[in-house]
Design a protein around this motif. Structure first.
Motif, mmCIF file in Angstrom:
data_model
loop_
_atom_site.group_PDB
_atom_site.id
_atom_site.type_symbol
_atom_site.label_atom_id
_atom_site.label_comp_id
_atom_site.label_asym_id
_atom_site.label_seq_id
_atom_site.Cartn_x
_atom_site.Cartn_y
_atom_site.Cartn_z
ATOM 1 N N CYS A 37 0.821 -1.213 0.000
ATOM 2 C CA CYS A 37 0.000 0.000 0.000
ATOM 3 C C CYS A 37 0.855 1.263 0.000
ATOM 4 C CB CYS A 37 -0.925 -0.012 1.225
ATOM 5 S SG CYS A 37 -2.283 1.162 1.128
ATOM 6 N N SER A 38 2.081 1.143 -0.467
ATOM 7 C CA SER A 38 2.989 2.291 -0.426
ATOM 8 C C SER A 38 2.969 3.056 -1.741
ATOM 9 C CB SER A 38 4.420 1.812 -0.143
ATOM 10 O OG SER A 38 4.977 1.227 -1.305
ATOM 11 N N PRO A 39 3.449 4.299 -1.741
ATOM 12 C CA PRO A 39 3.537 5.090 -2.972
ATOM 13 C C PRO A 39 4.867 4.870 -3.685
ATOM 14 C CG PRO A 39 4.104 6.474 -1.116
ATOM 15 C CD PRO A 39 3.803 5.105 -0.545
ATOM 16 N N VAL A 40 5.401 3.674 -3.588
ATOM 17 C CA VAL A 40 6.710 3.360 -4.163
ATOM 18 C C VAL A 40 6.647 2.013 -4.865
ATOM 19 C CG1 VAL A 40 9.148 2.898 -3.654
ATOM 20 C CG2 VAL A 40 7.935 4.666 -2.374
ATOM 21 N N SER A 41 7.260 1.929 -6.041
ATOM 22 C CA SER A 41 7.489 0.645 -6.703
ATOM 23 C C SER A 41 8.987 0.377 -6.685
ATOM 24 C CB SER A 41 7.004 0.677 -8.158
ATOM 25 O OG SER A 41 5.604 0.584 -8.234
ATOM 26 N N THR A 42 9.366 -0.760 -6.130
ATOM 27 C CA THR A 42 10.768 -1.171 -6.111
ATOM 28 C C THR A 42 10.974 -2.193 -7.227
ATOM 29 O OG1 THR A 42 10.885 -0.809 -3.726
ATOM 30 C CG2 THR A 42 12.613 -2.157 -4.723
ATOM 31 N N LEU A 43 11.776 -1.786 -8.231
ATOM 32 C CA LEU A 43 11.923 -2.611 -9.429
ATOM 33 C C LEU A 43 13.394 -2.780 -9.778
ATOM 34 C CD1 LEU A 43 9.144 -0.825 -11.537
ATOM 35 C CD2 LEU A 43 8.937 -3.051 -10.406
ATOM 36 N N ASP A 44 13.726 -3.953 -10.270
ATOM 37 C CA ASP A 44 15.087 -4.216 -10.728
ATOM 38 C C ASP A 44 15.333 -3.490 -12.047
ATOM 39 O OD1 ASP A 44 15.586 -5.898 -8.571
ATOM 40 O OD2 ASP A 44 14.867 -7.675 -9.637
ATOM 41 N N ASN A 45 16.541 -2.927 -12.180
ATOM 42 C CA ASN A 45 16.918 -2.252 -13.419
ATOM 43 C C ASN A 45 18.359 -2.613 -13.759
ATOM 44 O OD1 ASN A 45 18.597 -0.550 -11.806
ATOM 45 N ND2 ASN A 45 16.852 0.793 -11.413
ATOM 46 N N ASP A 46 18.899 -2.004 -14.806
ATOM 47 C CA ASP A 46 20.251 -2.343 -15.253
ATOM 48 C C ASP A 46 21.305 -2.003 -14.199
ATOM 49 O OD1 ASP A 46 19.244 -3.256 -17.621
ATOM 50 O OD2 ASP A 46 19.612 -1.392 -18.728
ATOM 51 N N ALA A 47 21.003 -1.052 -13.323
ATOM 52 C CA ALA A 47 21.963 -0.644 -12.299
ATOM 53 C C ALA A 47 21.792 -1.416 -10.995
ATOM 54 C CB ALA A 47 21.832 0.855 -12.016
ATOM 55 N N GLY A 48 20.811 -2.301 -10.951
ATOM 56 C CA GLY A 48 20.566 -3.079 -9.733
ATOM 57 C C GLY A 48 19.109 -3.045 -9.345
ATOM 58 N N ARG A 49 18.741 -2.077 -8.531
ATOM 59 C CA ARG A 49 17.356 -1.955 -8.071
ATOM 60 C C ARG A 49 17.069 -0.497 -7.789
ATOM 61 N NH1 ARG A 49 15.529 -6.286 -3.850
ATOM 62 N NH2 ARG A 49 15.695 -7.482 -5.788
ATOM 63 N N GLY A 50 15.884 -0.039 -8.208
ATOM 64 C CA GLY A 50 15.519 1.358 -7.999
ATOM 65 C C GLY A 50 14.146 1.486 -7.379
ATOM 66 N N SER A 51 13.911 2.623 -6.733
ATOM 67 C CA SER A 51 12.609 2.933 -6.139
ATOM 68 C C SER A 51 11.964 4.056 -6.945
ATOM 69 C CB SER A 51 12.773 3.363 -4.674
ATOM 70 O OG SER A 51 13.291 2.304 -3.893
ATOM 71 N N TYR A 52 10.722 3.837 -7.346
ATOM 72 C CA TYR A 52 10.026 4.768 -8.231
ATOM 73 C C TYR A 52 8.735 5.241 -7.564
ATOM 74 C CZ TYR A 52 13.188 2.479 -11.528
ATOM 75 O OH TYR A 52 14.303 1.966 -12.145
ATOM 76 N N GLY A 53 8.528 6.546 -7.512
ATOM 77 C CA GLY A 53 7.320 7.096 -6.924
ATOM 78 C C GLY A 53 6.102 6.822 -7.788
ATOM 79 N N VAL A 54 5.034 6.350 -7.176
ATOM 80 C CA VAL A 54 3.785 6.023 -7.871
ATOM 81 C C VAL A 54 2.612 6.420 -6.976
ATOM 82 C CG1 VAL A 54 4.750 4.114 -9.199
ATOM 83 C CG2 VAL A 54 3.791 3.672 -6.932
ATOM 84 N N PRO A 55 1.403 6.557 -7.528
ATOM 85 C CA PRO A 55 0.242 6.808 -6.661
ATOM 86 C C PRO A 55 -0.042 5.619 -5.744
ATOM 87 C CG PRO A 55 -0.236 7.393 -8.946
ATOM 88 C CD PRO A 55 1.066 6.646 -8.959
ATOM 89 N N THR A 56 -0.613 5.900 -4.613
ATOM 90 C CA THR A 56 -1.047 4.845 -3.689
ATOM 91 C C THR A 56 -2.187 4.043 -4.319
ATOM 92 O OG1 THR A 56 -0.496 6.252 -1.807
ATOM 93 C CG2 THR A 56 -1.989 4.437 -1.378
#
Length: 353
Positions: free
Chosen positions: A126-145
């Protein structure tokens, strides 16, 4: 005229109960999220596939998308696939990876997202964040709740026990994160949002002090509610501070330094929280967290998850580099490797091996 209230983005519906999935179609219609039934449902090839057979008759207007992995590429691919569908909403049905992919994809195409969690592994449901794997490792991306959240306790009980345990570690780590946030306010003047802090703290305390176990519906309900409140606390604050401090820095360091060997997120942040409490001299809090982690079968020592003492020391030393600009007990103490090693030896004595 002073601002007397503020609007807080939060789900319009949170349904946490045994059998909650049986009312998914009704919930979406009643809340006017999708009165037409035009839904894009993202699933994994695991638990989501099994649940598709059960839910498909109740969602005749849905189109199902199988997602492989929790990567930024998978999320972008899902968004591209949904663009011509004229959907009312996106449903993420599965664990944390699927929900994070669905949150990101829904944001990319401008649709509301409904999270249907099949496990309670972390507070991302239920967070406003998507944690996704990318070419650099892993990133956190802001998204709507998410606009709505459904947790069926029957499904949660059928999931592997490790997922519930991981959620416990993530919820309990809030207490360390809030202590770090308050430390930063004293030392750097960083602003603390009192409502977000109160919500995250009470979520952690509720799980920490509940006498039940992983198989009890009463405990699972409290855990699910705690993870929801943690997500809303992050939405209120506008960042992850209410639920992420030194505990998460240590976990991120383990992920970066030892890829492929890291343990579940909640296992690592729970251990990180206990150790961070020890570093700040909060002996009673450290002991309480360690005792609760042990009671639920979570690790309290790095050896419990396959890391040597030296590997853990290296991770703690590296941890501040994972969140530049964030101030926690690790940045405050600025310990050398030898000092971390000594602190860890004392931690082991404090909690018992």
């Amino acid at each position: 005229m002073p601002v007397l209230t503020r609007l807080i983005p939060s789900p319009v519906s949170v349904d946490i109960a045994a059998g909650a999935l049986d009312n998914l179609g009704g919930l979406l219609a009643d809340q006017r999220i999708s009165s037409s039934g035009r839904l894009a449902v993202a699933i994994s090839n695991g638990s989501g596939t099994a649940l598709r057979e059960r839910l498909a008759p109740a969602l005749p207007g849905a189109e199902w998308y199988e997602v492989c992995g929790g990567t930024i590429d998978a999320a972008v691919g899902l968004a591209d696939a949904m663009r011509s569908g004229h959907y009312d909403a996106v449903v993420g049905l599965g664990g944390g990876k699927i929900i994070d992919v669905a949150k990101y994809a829904a944001a990319r195409v401008g649709l509301p997202m409904v999270a249907v969690a099949t496990n309670l592994a972390h507070d991302g449901i239920c967070s406003p964040v998507s944690t996704l794997d990318n070419d650099a490792g892993r990133g956190s991306y802001g998204v709507p709740t998410p606009i709505a959240l459904v947790v069926d306790l029957d499904v949660i009980r059928d999931a592997p026990l490790r997922y519930v345990r991981s959620g416990i570690g993530d919820a309990v780590s809030n207490l360390s994160a809030i202590a770090d946030w308050e430390l930063s306010r004293r030392e750097t003047g960083e602003q603390v949002d009192g409502l977000a802090a109160a919500m995250a703290r009470q979520a952690g305390e509720a799980v920490l002090r509940h006498p039940g176990g992983c198989g009890d519906d009463a405990f699972l309900t409290v855990l699910a509610e705690a993870l929801v409140l943690s997500g809303i606390a992050m939405t209120i604050a506008g960042h992850t501070r209410p639920s992420s401090g030194a505990c998460h820095e240590i976990s991120h360091a383990l992920d970066i330094l030892y890829p492929g060997r890291s343990a579940p997120h909640g296992d690592q942040v729970g251990l990180g929280a206990a150790f961070a409490m020890h570093l700040r001299g909060a002996r009673d809090d450290c002991l309480l967290i360690a005792d609760v982690l042990r009671r639920h079968g979570l690790p309290v020592l790095p050896g419990d998850i396959g890391f040597s003492t030296e590997e853990f020391v290296s991770a703690v030393a590296f941890a501040p580099r994972t969140r530049p600009g964030r101030y926690t007990i690790l940045e405050h103490l600025d310990l050398s490797n030898d000092e971390i090693r000594d602190a860890y030896a004392d931690y082991v004595k404090t909690i018992g091996s």
